[in-house]
Design a protein around this motif. Structure first.
Motif, PDB file in Angstrom:
ATOM      1  N   ALA A  67       0.843  -1.207   0.000  1.00  0.00           N
ATOM      2  CA  ALA A  67       0.000   0.000   0.000  1.00  0.00           C
ATOM      3  C   ALA A  67       0.875   1.253   0.000  1.00  0.00           C
ATOM      4  CB  ALA A  67      -0.920  -0.009   1.212  1.00  0.00           C
ATOM      5  N   LYS A  68       1.964   1.196   0.783  1.00  0.00           N
ATOM      6  CA  LYS A  68       2.877   2.345   0.832  1.00  0.00           C
ATOM      7  C   LYS A  68       3.472   2.605  -0.551  1.00  0.00           C
ATOM      8  CE  LYS A  68       4.977   2.342   5.375  1.00  0.00           C
ATOM      9  NZ  LYS A  68       6.113   1.775   6.062  1.00  0.00           N
ATOM     10  N   ALA A  69       3.859   1.496  -1.210  1.00  0.00           N
ATOM     11  CA  ALA A  69       4.475   1.627  -2.541  1.00  0.00           C
ATOM     12  C   ALA A  69       3.496   2.268  -3.520  1.00  0.00           C
ATOM     13  CB  ALA A  69       4.938   0.265  -3.044  1.00  0.00           C
ATOM     14  N   MET A  70       2.211   1.883  -3.409  1.00  0.00           N
ATOM     15  CA  MET A  70       1.220   2.478  -4.316  1.00  0.00           C
ATOM     16  C   MET A  70       1.123   3.989  -4.105  1.00  0.00           C
ATOM     17  SD  MET A  70      -1.841  -0.208  -4.810  1.00  0.00           S
ATOM     18  CE  MET A  70      -2.052  -0.943  -3.222  1.00  0.00           C
ATOM     19  N   ASN A  71       1.228   4.396  -2.850  1.00  0.00           N
ATOM     20  CA  ASN A  71       1.189   5.837  -2.572  1.00  0.00           C
ATOM     21  C   ASN A  71       2.439   6.530  -3.074  1.00  0.00           C
ATOM     22  OD1 ASN A  71      -1.290   6.117  -1.399  1.00  0.00           O
ATOM     23  ND2 ASN A  71      -0.546   5.388   0.589  1.00  0.00           N
ATOM     24  N   GLN A  72       3.588   5.818  -2.919  1.00  0.00           N
ATOM     25  CA  GLN A  72       4.863   6.414  -3.346  1.00  0.00           C
ATOM     26  C   GLN A  72       4.857   6.737  -4.838  1.00  0.00           C
ATOM     27  OE1 GLN A  72       7.519   3.591  -1.291  1.00  0.00           O
ATOM     28  NE2 GLN A  72       9.120   5.036  -1.859  1.00  0.00           N
ATOM     29  N   VAL A  73       4.191   5.863  -5.606  1.00  0.00           N
ATOM     30  CA  VAL A  73       4.185   6.067  -7.055  1.00  0.00           C
ATOM     31  C   VAL A  73       3.610   7.436  -7.401  1.00  0.00           C
ATOM     32  CG1 VAL A  73       3.136   5.287  -9.194  1.00  0.00           C
ATOM     33  CG2 VAL A  73       4.105   3.657  -7.629  1.00  0.00           C
ATOM     34  N   LYS A  74       2.605   7.827  -6.608  1.00  0.00           N
ATOM     35  CA  LYS A  74       1.968   9.122  -6.899  1.00  0.00           C
ATOM     36  C   LYS A  74       2.939  10.281  -6.665  1.00  0.00           C
ATOM     37  CE  LYS A  74      -2.345   7.403  -5.055  1.00  0.00           C
ATOM     38  NZ  LYS A  74      -2.963   7.332  -3.757  1.00  0.00           N
ATOM     39  N   LEU A  75       3.971  10.013  -5.842  1.00  0.00           N
ATOM     40  CA  LEU A  75       4.883  11.108  -5.492  1.00  0.00           C
ATOM     41  C   LEU A  75       6.115  11.175  -6.385  1.00  0.00           C
ATOM     42  CD1 LEU A  75       4.778  10.537  -1.624  1.00  0.00           C
ATOM     43  CD2 LEU A  75       3.448  12.173  -2.955  1.00  0.00           C
ATOM     44  N   LEU A  76       6.191  10.249  -7.349  1.00  0.00           N
ATOM     45  CA  LEU A  76       7.383  10.257  -8.207  1.00  0.00           C
ATOM     46  C   LEU A  76       7.510  11.583  -8.928  1.00  0.00           C
ATOM     47  CD1 LEU A  76       7.274   6.704  -9.832  1.00  0.00           C
ATOM     48  CD2 LEU A  76       8.819   7.535  -8.051  1.00  0.00           C
ATOM     49  N   LYS A  77       8.739  12.106  -8.921  1.00  0.00           N
ATOM     50  CA  LYS A  77       8.926  13.424  -9.533  1.00  0.00           C
ATOM     51  C   LYS A  77       9.064  13.313 -11.055  1.00  0.00           C
ATOM     52  CE  LYS A  77      11.037  15.537  -5.501  1.00  0.00           C
ATOM     53  NZ  LYS A  77      11.209  14.364  -4.635  1.00  0.00           N
ATOM     54  N   GLU A  78       9.471  12.140 -11.511  1.00  0.00           N
ATOM     55  CA  GLU A  78       9.719  11.960 -12.943  1.00  0.00           C
ATOM     56  C   GLU A  78       8.797  10.882 -13.483  1.00  0.00           C
ATOM     57  OE1 GLU A  78      13.397  12.110 -14.714  1.00  0.00           O
ATOM     58  OE2 GLU A  78      13.164  14.162 -13.984  1.00  0.00           O
ATOM     59  N   ASP A  79       8.331  11.064 -14.706  1.00  0.00           N
ATOM     60  CA  ASP A  79       7.573   9.998 -15.357  1.00  0.00           C
ATOM     61  C   ASP A  79       8.520   8.819 -15.582  1.00  0.00           C
ATOM     62  OD1 ASP A  79       6.458   8.319 -17.329  1.00  0.00           O
ATOM     63  OD2 ASP A  79       5.127   9.938 -17.953  1.00  0.00           O
ATOM     64  N   PRO A  80       8.209   7.622 -15.099  1.00  0.00           N
ATOM     65  CA  PRO A  80       9.162   6.521 -15.236  1.00  0.00           C
ATOM     66  C   PRO A  80       9.232   5.926 -16.643  1.00  0.00           C
ATOM     67  CG  PRO A  80       7.200   5.784 -14.069  1.00  0.00           C
ATOM     68  CD  PRO A  80       7.022   7.250 -14.316  1.00  0.00           C
ATOM     69  N   GLY A  81       8.352   6.367 -17.537  1.00  0.00           N
ATOM     70  CA  GLY A  81       8.379   5.833 -18.899  1.00  0.00           C
ATOM     71  C   GLY A  81       7.417   4.667 -19.060  1.00  0.00           C
ATOM     72  N   ASN A  82       7.029   4.448 -20.304  1.00  0.00           N
ATOM     73  CA  ASN A  82       5.993   3.446 -20.590  1.00  0.00           C
ATOM     74  C   ASN A  82       6.395   2.028 -20.198  1.00  0.00           C
ATOM     75  OD1 ASN A  82       4.596   5.550 -21.564  1.00  0.00           O
ATOM     76  ND2 ASN A  82       4.845   5.060 -23.733  1.00  0.00           N
ATOM     77  N   GLU A  83       7.643   1.725 -20.442  1.00  0.00           N
ATOM     78  CA  GLU A  83       8.090   0.361 -20.176  1.00  0.00           C
ATOM     79  C   GLU A  83       7.934   0.018 -18.696  1.00  0.00           C
ATOM     80  OE1 GLU A  83      12.244  -1.760 -20.701  1.00  0.00           O
ATOM     81  OE2 GLU A  83      11.780  -0.339 -22.286  1.00  0.00           O
ATOM     82  N   VAL A  84       8.357   0.951 -17.873  1.00  0.00           N
ATOM     83  CA  VAL A  84       8.269   0.728 -16.429  1.00  0.00           C
ATOM     84  C   VAL A  84       6.816   0.713 -15.987  1.00  0.00           C
ATOM     85  CG1 VAL A  84       8.798   1.767 -14.196  1.00  0.00           C
ATOM     86  CG2 VAL A  84      10.545   1.651 -15.944  1.00  0.00           C
ATOM     87  N   LYS A  85       6.014   1.598 -16.565  1.00  0.00           N
ATOM     88  CA  LYS A  85       4.600   1.628 -16.182  1.00  0.00           C
ATOM     89  C   LYS A  85       3.908   0.309 -16.516  1.00  0.00           C
ATOM     90  CE  LYS A  85       3.743   6.587 -16.523  1.00  0.00           C
ATOM     91  NZ  LYS A  85       3.392   7.612 -17.498  1.00  0.00           N
ATOM     92  N   LEU A  86       4.335  -0.257 -17.640  1.00  0.00           N
ATOM     93  CA  LEU A  86       3.749  -1.560 -17.995  1.00  0.00           C
ATOM     94  C   LEU A  86       4.113  -2.615 -16.962  1.00  0.00           C
ATOM     95  CD1 LEU A  86       4.059  -2.147 -21.827  1.00  0.00           C
ATOM     96  CD2 LEU A  86       1.997  -2.128 -20.441  1.00  0.00           C
ATOM     97  N   LYS A  87       5.331  -2.558 -16.506  1.00  0.00           N
ATOM     98  CA  LYS A  87       5.770  -3.530 -15.486  1.00  0.00           C
ATOM     99  C   LYS A  87       4.983  -3.336 -14.207  1.00  0.00           C
ATOM    100  CE  LYS A  87      10.546  -4.233 -16.719  1.00  0.00           C
ATOM    101  NZ  LYS A  87      11.898  -4.033 -16.251  1.00  0.00           N
ATOM    102  N   LEU A  88       4.810  -2.070 -13.880  1.00  0.00           N
ATOM    103  CA  LEU A  88       4.054  -1.768 -12.660  1.00  0.00           C
ATOM    104  C   LEU A  88       2.638  -2.309 -12.771  1.00  0.00           C
ATOM    105  CD1 LEU A  88       5.251   1.881 -12.036  1.00  0.00           C
ATOM    106  CD2 LEU A  88       5.646  -0.076 -10.573  1.00  0.00           C
ATOM    107  N   TYR A  89       2.076  -2.054 -13.923  1.00  0.00           N
ATOM    108  CA  TYR A  89       0.714  -2.524 -14.147  1.00  0.00           C
ATOM    109  C   TYR A  89       0.643  -4.045 -14.001  1.00  0.00           C
ATOM    110  CZ  TYR A  89      -3.411  -3.983 -16.704  1.00  0.00           C
ATOM    111  OH  TYR A  89      -4.585  -4.594 -17.052  1.00  0.00           O
ATOM    112  N   ALA A  90       1.559  -4.716 -14.686  1.00  0.00           N
ATOM    113  CA  ALA A  90       1.538  -6.177 -14.682  1.00  0.00           C
ATOM    114  C   ALA A  90       1.714  -6.712 -13.259  1.00  0.00           C
ATOM    115  CB  ALA A  90       2.640  -6.711 -15.595  1.00  0.00           C
ATOM    116  N   LEU A  91       2.657  -6.152 -12.552  1.00  0.00           N
ATOM    117  CA  LEU A  91       2.909  -6.643 -11.183  1.00  0.00           C
ATOM    118  C   LEU A  91       1.734  -6.330 -10.260  1.00  0.00           C
ATOM    119  CD1 LEU A  91       6.675  -5.708 -10.907  1.00  0.00           C
ATOM    120  CD2 LEU A  91       5.720  -8.028 -10.833  1.00  0.00           C
ATOM    121  N   TYR A  92       1.143  -5.154 -10.464  1.00  0.00           N
ATOM    122  CA  TYR A  92      -0.021  -4.782  -9.656  1.00  0.00           C
ATOM    123  C   TYR A  92      -1.147  -5.801  -9.871  1.00  0.00           C
ATOM    124  CZ  TYR A  92      -4.140  -2.338  -8.062  1.00  0.00           C
ATOM    125  OH  TYR A  92      -5.313  -2.035  -7.430  1.00  0.00           O
TER     126      TYR A  92
END
Ligand SMILES: CCCCC/C=C/C(=O)SCCNC(=O)CCNC(=O)[C@H](O)C(C)(C)COP(=O)(O)OP(=O)(O)OC[C@H]1O[C@@H](n2cnc3c(N)ncnc32)[C@H](O)[C@@H]1OP(=O)(O)O
Length: 415
Positions: A67-92
């Motif tokens: 849950a903490k990690a999900m909140n942390q994502v909202k605080l990222l200062k930089e867009d991590p890029g599509n590739e990483v977002k896809l990984k995040l999505y898949a793992l989520y």
């Protein structure tokens, strides 16, 4: 793993180059999707970590970490890029729903297909492992995102009379600063150190150092913490101190970055026992290591009752923890409590040069190495800490302890 995901992001069939038109459509759709214009399950995508292939429930992050990690994502200062977002999505998805059972989207539904492919690629990865990998990925993203803070803003984080916290050259330094009292730890200092550790775990620094000002590293618990307690509040105070102690030690057990003790002089009590929870301990040859718990009618804390016997063997640990034998720096080195000893006159120069070099190493690699080394023991350490704190609460109200503390406070006794 990264390259296995690339075809999914580009909408390509592996091995078949995309046509320029296809690439344009994919780029446009991907931009809409990742920039938030797409309303769908991706809105709940939160960042993860590269597939570490560390598997099994022993490595699982808790729901709270997730849950903490999900909140942390909202605080990222930089867009991590599509590739990483896809990984995040898949793992989520894998962490929350398990293996992908959704119907495969059509070939032209590029975005949905990219998401589906990423999720499906995780196969039967257990939910717990997906959760852990998600937490790791977010943690690595947070670290690199934080490291872009400007050096000026990053220089000084906190300052109080008894604790000075600075951050420079990738190193956050927590300095005990009560030299006139040999850096004895007041109740407020325990709280401030916990806060400083929490901040250090999230700031842009790569390693964290604890050290002391003046001739001592630390003389342990400030025995004045026991002063002025009304008789009817003794039990209550013992219980609240035990909670403070447990929370304090938990912060060290859970600290995610490399933690280094720069032991500039003698160390007593809890400042010694905690050393087993540091990753590296550098000592001046003037330092000594003293745990006089029996003399004080108290008992070991900081997980030392578990770590010390494992580290130095039960009989050497008994000499320290039962009989209060004071070790020289060289003896502590021989017992594995200290990593390296330096001559006092070159101590600061040599240690900080070494630490500055370490602080240039890739932060994520260091955190991951630490986690791999420490993770298996974490649960055990929390249990040991809880038990040691419970027992100490009993000791603090014992005649043996009260007599020893009264003797010190009335200046009749010293170690
Ligand atoms: C809630 C969490 C609980 C965690 C449980 C932790 C347990 C422990 O850490 S047990 C260990 C507790 N520490 C001690 O018993 C050390 C007591 N101090 C001493 O024995 C000596 O002060 C010394 C050997 C550390 C240093 O001796 P010396 O070089 O002769 O210096 P002084 O005694 O004159 O010290 C200067 C000044 O500092 C005061 N002081 C030093 N340590 C402590 C301390 N731990 N607690 C309170 N005060 C301390 C000392 O009383 C002197 O004060 P003044 O007389 O006012 O100058």
């Amino acid at each position: 793993m990264m390259s296995r995901l690339l075809p999914a992001v580009s909408g390509r069939v592996p091995g078949v180059p995309p046509t320029p038109a296809m690439a344009r459509v994919v780029g446009l759709l991907a931009h809409r999707w990742f920039s938030g214009a797409f309303r769908g399950p991706l809105q709940v995508i939160r960042c993860p970590a590269p597939q570490l292939h560390v598997s099994g429930p022993a490595m699982a992050a808790s729901q709270e970490d997730f849950a903490k990690a999900m909140n942390q994502v909202k605080l990222l200062k930089e867009d991590p890029g599509n590739e990483v977002k896809l990984k995040l999505y898949a793992l989520y998805k894998q962490a929350t729903e398990g293996p992908c059972n959704a119907p495969k989207p059509g070939m032209l539904d590029f975005i949905l297909k990219a998401k589906w492919d990423a999720w499906n690629a995780l196969g039967n990865l257990p939910k717990e492992t997906a959760r852990q990998n998600y937490v790791d990925l977010v943690s690595s993203l947070s670290a690199s995102s934080c490291s872009q803070v400007t050096p000026a803003a990053d220089k000084k984080q906190a300052e109080s009379d008894s604790l000075v916290v600075t951050s420079e050259d990738g190193i956050t330094t927590i300095r005990l600063n009560r030299p006139a009292k040999k850096n004895a730890l007041t109740t407020q200092m325990y709280r401030d150190i916990m806060r400083a550790l929490e901040a250090a775990s999230e700031d842009s620094s790569r390693i964290t150092v604890l050290t002391g000002s003046g001739d001592y590293y630390c003389s342990g618990n400030d025995l004045s913490n026991f002063k002025d307690i009304p008789p009817d509040k003794v039990e209550e105070r013992a219980q609240s101190s035990a909670v403070l102690l447990r929370d304090f030690v938990d912060c060290f057990i859970d600290f995610p970055k490399p933690l280094i003790a720069v032991v500039n002089g003698p160390a007593v009590g809890i400042s010694v026992t905690l050393l087993g929870l540091f990753d590296v301990v550098y000592a001046s040859d003037r330092a000594t290591f003293h745990t006089p718990f029996s003399h004080l009618g108290q008992s070991p804390e900081g997980c030392s009752s578990y770590i010390f016997p494992k580290m130095m063997g039960p009989s050497k640990a008994a000499e320290m923890l039962i009989f209060g034998k004071k070790l020289t720096a060289r003896e502590a080195l021989a017992q594995g409590l200290v990593t390296a000893v330096f001559p006092d006159d070159t101590f600061q120069k040599e240690v900080w040069a070494r630490l500055k070099a370490y602080a240039k190493l890739p932060p994520n690699a260091m955190r991951i190495a630490k986690r791999l080394m420490r993770h298996q023991e974490k649960e055990k350490l929390h249990a040991v800490n809880a038990e040691e704190s419970r027992v100490l609460a009993e000791r603090w109200v014992s005649d043996e302890c009260i007599t020893a503390i009264v003797a010190f406070l009335s200046k009749k006794a010293k170690l």
